[in-house]
Write an enzyme that holds these catalytic residues in place. Structure first.
Site, PDB file in Angstrom:
ATOM      1  N   SER A  15      -5.914  12.455  -9.993  1.00 33.21           N
ATOM      2  CA  SER A  15      -5.371  13.008  -8.740  1.00 33.21           C
ATOM      3  C   SER A  15      -5.405  14.524  -8.816  1.00 33.21           C
ATOM      4  O   SER A  15      -5.270  15.106  -9.907  1.00 33.21           O
ATOM      5  CB  SER A  15      -3.923  12.550  -8.563  1.00 33.21           C
ATOM      6  N   VAL A  36      -1.795  -4.352 -14.798  1.00 35.57           N
ATOM      7  CA  VAL A  36      -2.503  -3.498 -15.770  1.00 35.57           C
ATOM      8  C   VAL A  36      -1.610  -3.025 -16.906  1.00 35.57           C
ATOM      9  O   VAL A  36      -2.108  -2.536 -17.920  1.00 35.57           O
ATOM     10  CB  VAL A  36      -3.162  -2.272 -15.088  1.00 35.57           C
ATOM     11  N   ALA A  60       1.912  14.525 -14.482  1.00 34.55           N
ATOM     12  CA  ALA A  60       1.631  14.483 -15.920  1.00 34.55           C
ATOM     13  C   ALA A  60       0.800  13.252 -16.281  1.00 34.55           C
ATOM     14  O   ALA A  60      -0.104  13.311 -17.123  1.00 34.55           O
ATOM     15  CB  ALA A  60       2.944  14.491 -16.707  1.00 34.55           C
ATOM     16  N   SER A  61       1.091  12.131 -15.639  1.00 32.29           N
ATOM     17  CA  SER A  61       0.336  10.899 -15.951  1.00 32.29           C
ATOM     18  C   SER A  61      -1.130  11.061 -15.555  1.00 32.29           C
ATOM     19  O   SER A  61      -2.033  10.605 -16.268  1.00 32.29           O
ATOM     20  CB  SER A  61       0.948   9.682 -15.239  1.00 32.29           C
ATOM     21  N   LYS A  62      -1.369  11.728 -14.442  1.00 32.91           N
ATOM     22  CA  LYS A  62      -2.752  11.900 -13.993  1.00 32.91           C
ATOM     23  C   LYS A  62      -3.473  12.941 -14.847  1.00 32.91           C
ATOM     24  O   LYS A  62      -4.691  12.838 -15.076  1.00 32.91           O
ATOM     25  CB  LYS A  62      -2.788  12.275 -12.511  1.00 32.91           C
ATOM     26  N   TYR A  69       4.349  11.746 -12.276  1.00 28.99           N
ATOM     27  CA  TYR A  69       3.073  11.372 -11.661  1.00 28.99           C
ATOM     28  C   TYR A  69       1.986  12.391 -12.026  1.00 28.99           C
ATOM     29  O   TYR A  69       0.904  12.021 -12.489  1.00 28.99           O
ATOM     30  CB  TYR A  69       3.235  11.275 -10.141  1.00 28.99           C
TER      31      TYR A  69
HETATM   32  N1  LIG Z   1      -3.272   8.014  -1.734  1.00 29.17           N
HETATM   33  C1  LIG Z   1      -3.349   9.235  -2.256  1.00 29.17           C
HETATM   34  O1  LIG Z   1      -3.075  10.232  -1.586  1.00 29.17           O
HETATM   35  C2  LIG Z   1      -3.828   9.415  -3.674  1.00 29.17           C
HETATM   36  C3  LIG Z   1      -4.169  10.709  -4.082  1.00 29.17           C
HETATM   37  C4  LIG Z   1      -4.606  10.909  -5.391  1.00 29.17           C
HETATM   38  C5  LIG Z   1      -4.720   9.829  -6.251  1.00 29.17           C
HETATM   39  N2  LIG Z   1      -4.395   8.586  -5.824  1.00 29.17           N
HETATM   40  C6  LIG Z   1      -4.518   7.501  -6.776  1.00 29.17           C
HETATM   41  O2  LIG Z   1      -5.395   6.511  -6.244  1.00 29.17           O
HETATM   42  C7  LIG Z   1      -5.051   5.237  -6.789  1.00 29.17           C
HETATM   43  C8  LIG Z   1      -4.898   4.240  -5.657  1.00 29.17           C
HETATM   44  O3  LIG Z   1      -3.813   4.658  -4.863  1.00 29.17           O
HETATM   45  P1  LIG Z   1      -3.648   4.246  -3.342  1.00 29.17           P
HETATM   46  O4  LIG Z   1      -3.253   5.473  -2.610  1.00 29.17           O
HETATM   47  O5  LIG Z   1      -4.812   3.454  -2.905  1.00 29.17           O
HETATM   48  O6  LIG Z   1      -2.337   3.358  -3.478  1.00 29.17           O
HETATM   49  P2  LIG Z   1      -1.891   1.958  -2.848  1.00 29.17           P
HETATM   50  O7  LIG Z   1      -0.433   1.916  -3.101  1.00 29.17           O
HETATM   51  O8  LIG Z   1      -2.405   1.821  -1.460  1.00 29.17           O
HETATM   52  O9  LIG Z   1      -2.675   0.904  -3.760  1.00 29.17           O
HETATM   53  C9  LIG Z   1      -2.365   0.773  -5.112  1.00 29.17           C
HETATM   54  C10 LIG Z   1      -2.725  -0.629  -5.563  1.00 29.17           C
HETATM   55  O10 LIG Z   1      -2.440  -0.705  -6.973  1.00 29.17           O
HETATM   56  C11 LIG Z   1      -1.778  -1.924  -7.214  1.00 29.17           C
HETATM   57  N3  LIG Z   1      -0.943  -1.810  -8.421  1.00 29.17           N
HETATM   58  C12 LIG Z   1       0.160  -1.071  -8.595  1.00 29.17           C
HETATM   59  N4  LIG Z   1       0.654  -1.292  -9.832  1.00 29.17           N
HETATM   60  C13 LIG Z   1      -0.158  -2.202 -10.433  1.00 29.17           C
HETATM   61  C14 LIG Z   1      -0.161  -2.837 -11.690  1.00 29.17           C
HETATM   62  N5  LIG Z   1       0.810  -2.627 -12.596  1.00 29.17           N
HETATM   63  N6  LIG Z   1      -1.169  -3.687 -11.990  1.00 29.17           N
HETATM   64  C15 LIG Z   1      -2.141  -3.933 -11.074  1.00 29.17           C
HETATM   65  N7  LIG Z   1      -2.172  -3.402  -9.850  1.00 29.17           N
HETATM   66  C16 LIG Z   1      -1.188  -2.532  -9.531  1.00 29.17           C
HETATM   67  C17 LIG Z   1      -0.938  -2.175  -5.962  1.00 29.17           C
HETATM   68  O11 LIG Z   1      -0.566  -3.547  -5.857  1.00 29.17           O
HETATM   69  C18 LIG Z   1      -1.894  -1.715  -4.879  1.00 29.17           C
HETATM   70  O12 LIG Z   1      -2.731  -2.763  -4.442  1.00 29.17           O
HETATM   71  C19 LIG Z   1      -3.791   5.450  -7.610  1.00 29.17           C
HETATM   72  O13 LIG Z   1      -4.131   5.583  -8.984  1.00 29.17           O
HETATM   73  C20 LIG Z   1      -3.252   6.754  -7.085  1.00 29.17           C
HETATM   74  O14 LIG Z   1      -2.453   7.427  -8.026  1.00 29.17           O
HETATM   75  C21 LIG Z   1      -3.948   8.344  -4.550  1.00 29.17           C
END
Ligand SMILES: NC(=O)c1ccc[n+]([C@@H]2O[C@H](COP(=O)([O-])OP(=O)(O)OC[C@H]3O[C@@H](n4cnc5c(N)ncnc54)[C@H](O)[C@@H]3O)[C@@H](O)[C@H]2O)c1
Length: 262
Positions: free
Chosen positions: A149, A71, A164-166, A162
């Site tokens: 987030s 991305v 700040a990005s969100k 992190y």
């Molecule tokens: N898990 C949590 O507690 C949590 C809480 C709040 C927000 N989030 C957000 O939810 C989203 C998903 O997180 P998750 O916990 O499922 O994480 P995860 O690490 O399990 O999955 C993230 C996925 O994104 C892919 N990815 C990473 N960089 C990429 C790139 N440059 N291009 C394409 N794909 C890419 C990875 O390969 C992976 O498959 C994220 O945006 C994260 O910030 C997660």
């Protein structure tokens, strides 16, 4: 495939894109879109993981196609847009879920982590939104769900970039929603703010705090209202926002954390 929400949410005939769909919340969201009838394009920089996720969706009776996408790469988004134009001519739903988390602090050298985190979480989301909006403006309809987030809501001394990005993701969401609304388009743009969710990303954060706080139960009590969410619980909200059932919801940033942030 019988839907998670059979008869209530129906995405038949829709084309849905989900980034970060090889794992965690993205994978569960892709599964939810497909189970509601959407043709789902499973996008991830992890090509093998994306293929596995698409296979799992197909095995469950859904329609999914895997494509590799980093991305952070604008040219890669252009290639994807060309392919979408040729093959489908439309985009109805985009879920911007790809994200990374890094530990950093403002009082330490942080520009490397800041650029890396903003590259994926912010640039990636903006590239996705601008690409999808070009398609959606043609039909005058669509839905975008950005994964922000609860870490965006207050200062974050362990993961400053992190948080700040969100916060940026949430703010771009509100601005973009106002733009489409004022243009008279039925394009809804919302952000979902998960609390701790049981994925590889959360595991890495938990591991760090378990040691500091003296055990996993203590980490969960402080950060997760006693338990982490399952990715499917977050995907249910993503699915709702992507659907016509959320027809009056746009520009909203919705926490899903069992009152952890209350
Ligand atoms: N898990 C949590 O507690 C949590 C809480 C709040 C927000 N989030 C957000 O939810 C989203 C998903 O997180 P998750 O916990 O499922 O994480 P995860 O690490 O399990 O999955 C993230 C996925 O994104 C892919 N990815 C990473 N960089 C990429 C790139 N440059 N291009 C394409 N794909 C890419 C990875 O390969 C992976 O498959 C994220 O945006 C994260 O910030 C997660």
């Amino acid at each position: 495939m019988t839907g998670t929400s059979e008869g209530w949410i129906d995405l038949t005939g829709k084309l849905a894109l989900v980034t970060g769909a090889a794992a965690g919340i993205g994978r569960a969201s892709a599964m939810a879109m497909a189970s509601a009838g959407a043709v789902t394009i499973v996008l991830d920089r992890d090509e093998h993981g994306a293929a596995q996720a698409a296979n799992a969706i197909q095995a469950a009776g859904g329609r999914a196609i895997a494509r590799q996408l980093d991305v952070t790469s604008e040219p890669a988004w252009h290639d994807l847009a060309d392919w979408l134009e040729r093959e489908w001519g439309r985009v109805d739903i985009l879920v911007n879920c790809a994200g990374i988390a890094r530990f950093d602090r403002v009082d330490e050298a942080m520009f490397e982590t800041y650029r890396e985190v903003f590259g994926v979480n912010v640039d990636g989301t903006l590239f996705g939104m601008t690409m999808a909006l070009r398609f959606m403006r043609k039909t005058g309809q669509g839905a975008i769900v950005n994964i922000s987030s609860t870490a965006s809501l207050k200062g974050n001394p362990a993961m400053a970039s992190y948080g700040a990005s969100k916060a940026a993701v949430s703010h771009f969401t509100r601005s973009a929603a106002l733009e489409t609304n004022r243009a008279g388009l039925d394009i809804r743009i919302n952000a979902v703010l998960p609390g701790f969710t049981d994925t590889a990303m959360a595991q890495a954060v938990h591991d760090r705090f378990d040691e500091k706080l003296g055990g996993h139960d203590k980490t969960l009590a402080i950060f997760s209202s006693g338990r982490a969410a399952q990715p499917e619980e977050i995907a249910n909200l993503v699915l709702f926002l992507a659907s016509e059932r959320a027809s009056f919801v746009s520009g909203s940033t919705i926490s899903i954390d069992r009152a952890q942030g209350a």
